[in-house]
Scaffold this motif. Structure first.
Motif, PDB file in Angstrom:
ATOM      1  N   VAL A  33      16.854 -14.391   9.520  1.00  0.00           N
ATOM      2  CA  VAL A  33      17.497 -15.517   8.833  1.00  0.00           C
ATOM      3  C   VAL A  33      16.722 -16.807   9.090  1.00  0.00           C
ATOM      4  N   GLN A  36      13.592 -16.827   7.020  1.00  0.00           N
ATOM      5  CA  GLN A  36      13.888 -17.095   5.605  1.00  0.00           C
ATOM      6  C   GLN A  36      14.187 -18.579   5.383  1.00  0.00           C
ATOM      7  N   GLU A  51      17.058 -10.619   2.195  1.00  0.00           N
ATOM      8  CA  GLU A  51      18.504 -10.366   2.173  1.00  0.00           C
ATOM      9  C   GLU A  51      18.765  -8.863   2.164  1.00  0.00           C
ATOM     10  N   GLU A  52      17.919  -8.144   1.465  1.00  0.00           N
ATOM     11  CA  GLU A  52      18.039  -6.687   1.407  1.00  0.00           C
ATOM     12  C   GLU A  52      17.704  -6.062   2.767  1.00  0.00           C
ATOM     13  N   LEU A  54      18.122  -7.489   5.583  1.00  0.00           N
ATOM     14  CA  LEU A  54      19.204  -7.862   6.506  1.00  0.00           C
ATOM     15  C   LEU A  54      20.384  -6.893   6.431  1.00  0.00           C
ATOM     16  N   SER A  58      22.463  -5.368   9.805  1.00  0.00           N
ATOM     17  CA  SER A  58      23.842  -5.868   9.790  1.00  0.00           C
ATOM     18  C   SER A  58      24.850  -4.722   9.819  1.00  0.00           C
TER      19      SER A  58
END
Length: 175
Positions: A33, A36, A51-52, A54, A58
């Motif tokens: 994060v 990014q 995001e993908e 992550l 997660s």
């Protein structure tokens, strides 16, 4: 570092491994994060697909956290009925019954997790941008539910043991 729950042997090793993985996953998510944010807002060059990426740590973080809470018996529990119980034996009986119900639900969810894993393996889904196989996150659902079911079984054994001890101590007091 968080305080250990006092397990030794295999469960102690499992607890340490879970905590290590949780720490690594939290750091990895924070680094991704942060990277990014720096790339997007400082250099005006966002990294496509972060995001993908992550999604995978997660999901693992969420489920390993659930496994850890189940091992530590630190998940959220509303013990409202116990407030009205006077005898220790009754409290442990209610906890044992709750553990049986929890185990039934955990086994049922594990069965669903198995069906989901079989579906994921059959379909062979991949992420939309980076084409990462989603089995890496989908498998964690089943793995975590199996482990949580095992921990719930251990909790049931523990609660039933406490019930038997309370019952025998009550008998000694009455005699």
């Amino acid at each position: 570092m968080l305080e250990s729950s006092g397990y030794t042997g295999f469960l102690g090793w499992v607890e340490k491994t879970q905590r290590f993985l949780l720490t690594v996953l939290m750091v990895a998510i924070a680094v991704m994060v942060f990277a990014q944010v720096i790339l997007r807002y400082v250099f005006k060059a966002p990294l496509m697909g972060i995001e993908e990426m992550l999604l995978f740590p997660s999901v693992w973080l969420y489920f390993i956290g659930a496994m850890n809470a189940s091992l530590e018996r630190s998940q959220i529990v509303a013990r409202v009925l116990e407030v009205f119980l006077k005898k220790e034996k009754s409290v442990y009986l209610v906890r044992s019954i709750a553990s049986v119900i929890s185990l039934i639900v955990a086994i049922w969810l594990t069965y669903w997790g198995w069906d989901f894993l079989k579906y994921s393996l059959r379909v062979g889904k991949v992420s939309p941008t980076l084409y990462i196989p989603t089995i890496y996150s989908d498998a964690m659902v089943f793995i975590a539910l199996v482990v949580i079911s095992f921990y719930t079984f251990l909790e049931l054994v523990h609660n039933f043991d406490l019930f038997k001890k309370a019952q025998s101590s009550e008998r000694r007091i009455l005699s």
